[in-house]
Design a protein around this motif. Structure first.
Motif, PDB file in Angstrom:
ATOM      1  N   MET A  66     -46.466  12.718  -1.331  1.00 47.59           N
ATOM      2  CA  MET A  66     -45.456  13.672  -0.895  1.00 47.59           C
ATOM      3  C   MET A  66     -44.218  13.415  -1.760  1.00 47.59           C
ATOM      4  O   MET A  66     -43.776  12.265  -1.878  1.00 47.59           O
ATOM      5  CB  MET A  66     -45.110  13.481   0.579  1.00 47.59           C
ATOM      6  CG  MET A  66     -44.048  14.425   1.105  1.00 47.59           C
ATOM      7  SD  MET A  66     -44.579  16.129   1.255  1.00 47.59           S
ATOM      8  CE  MET A  66     -45.714  16.023   2.621  1.00 47.59           C
ATOM      9  N   ILE A  67     -43.692  14.473  -2.358  1.00 44.13           N
ATOM     10  CA  ILE A  67     -42.521  14.354  -3.224  1.00 44.13           C
ATOM     11  C   ILE A  67     -41.387  15.164  -2.621  1.00 44.13           C
ATOM     12  O   ILE A  67     -41.554  16.334  -2.282  1.00 44.13           O
ATOM     13  CB  ILE A  67     -42.810  14.878  -4.652  1.00 44.13           C
ATOM     14  CG1 ILE A  67     -43.904  14.047  -5.317  1.00 44.13           C
ATOM     15  CG2 ILE A  67     -41.555  14.825  -5.511  1.00 44.13           C
ATOM     16  CD1 ILE A  67     -45.248  14.609  -5.156  1.00 44.13           C
ATOM     17  N   GLU A  68     -40.238  14.527  -2.472  1.00 45.87           N
ATOM     18  CA  GLU A  68     -39.024  15.229  -2.054  1.00 45.87           C
ATOM     19  C   GLU A  68     -38.215  15.522  -3.305  1.00 45.87           C
ATOM     20  O   GLU A  68     -37.957  14.620  -4.110  1.00 45.87           O
ATOM     21  CB  GLU A  68     -38.191  14.380  -1.097  1.00 45.87           C
ATOM     22  CG  GLU A  68     -36.914  15.057  -0.662  1.00 45.87           C
ATOM     23  CD  GLU A  68     -36.075  14.193   0.268  1.00 45.87           C
ATOM     24  OE1 GLU A  68     -34.844  14.273   0.188  1.00 45.87           O
ATOM     25  OE2 GLU A  68     -36.657  13.444   1.077  1.00 45.87           O
ATOM     26  N   ARG A  69     -37.845  16.785  -3.459  1.00 43.23           N
ATOM     27  CA  ARG A  69     -37.047  17.203  -4.612  1.00 43.23           C
ATOM     28  C   ARG A  69     -35.766  17.874  -4.109  1.00 43.23           C
ATOM     29  O   ARG A  69     -35.823  18.742  -3.264  1.00 43.23           O
ATOM     30  CB  ARG A  69     -37.823  18.209  -5.465  1.00 43.23           C
ATOM     31  CG  ARG A  69     -39.163  17.716  -5.963  1.00 43.23           C
ATOM     32  CD  ARG A  69     -39.829  18.810  -6.800  1.00 43.23           C
ATOM     33  NE  ARG A  69     -41.199  18.534  -7.115  1.00 43.23           N
ATOM     34  CZ  ARG A  69     -41.625  17.793  -8.125  1.00 43.23           C
ATOM     35  NH1 ARG A  69     -40.751  17.208  -8.913  1.00 43.23           N
ATOM     36  NH2 ARG A  69     -42.918  17.618  -8.344  1.00 43.23           N
ATOM     37  N   ARG A  70     -34.631  17.446  -4.668  1.00 43.93           N
ATOM     38  CA  ARG A  70     -33.347  18.064  -4.339  1.00 43.93           C
ATOM     39  C   ARG A  70     -32.825  18.778  -5.576  1.00 43.93           C
ATOM     40  O   ARG A  70     -32.767  18.190  -6.651  1.00 43.93           O
ATOM     41  CB  ARG A  70     -32.352  16.998  -3.894  1.00 43.93           C
ATOM     42  CG  ARG A  70     -32.694  16.435  -2.537  1.00 43.93           C
ATOM     43  CD  ARG A  70     -31.695  15.373  -2.090  1.00 43.93           C
ATOM     44  NE  ARG A  70     -32.512  14.271  -1.592  1.00 43.93           N
ATOM     45  CZ  ARG A  70     -32.404  13.009  -1.957  1.00 43.93           C
ATOM     46  NH1 ARG A  70     -31.474  12.645  -2.804  1.00 43.93           N
ATOM     47  NH2 ARG A  70     -33.203  12.099  -1.469  1.00 43.93           N
TER      48      ARG A  70
END
Length: 89
Positions: free
Chosen positions: A5-9
């Motif tokens: 799971m990758i969180e990108r801002r």
């Protein structure tokens, strides 16, 4: 293959064209990474993406090449269903 799971801002609203998505997918393929799907926040400035990849480093390399942030990368090993049961990924 491991699942991450990758969180990108993003600094601005995220709006990718078909050509941009195709470019990301080609880069991912070069790195052995497969983008499964993403969830987009209501303000279009954050995504949570599910990927299959050989390693977190492969995801980081693909993100750098594509010019995308990869703020948090977490390996997932199982899922929890609404009835409380778990299953490996």
């Amino acid at each position: 293959m491991p699942v991450f799971m990758i969180e990108r801002r993003y600094a601005d609203d995220l709006e990718l064209s078909v050509d941009e998505v195709d470019g990301v997918n080609r880069i991912n393929a070069d790195e052995g990474v497969e983008w499964l799907y993403s969830f987009l926040s209501a303000d279009k400035r954050k995504t949570y993406c599910l990927y299959e990849a050989p390693s977190a480093e492969a995801i980081r390399r693909a993100a750098v090449r594509a010019g995308l942030p990869a703020d948090v990368i977490v390996e997932m090993t199982a899922m929890v269903r609404p009835d409380g049961t778990t299953a490996p990924l």
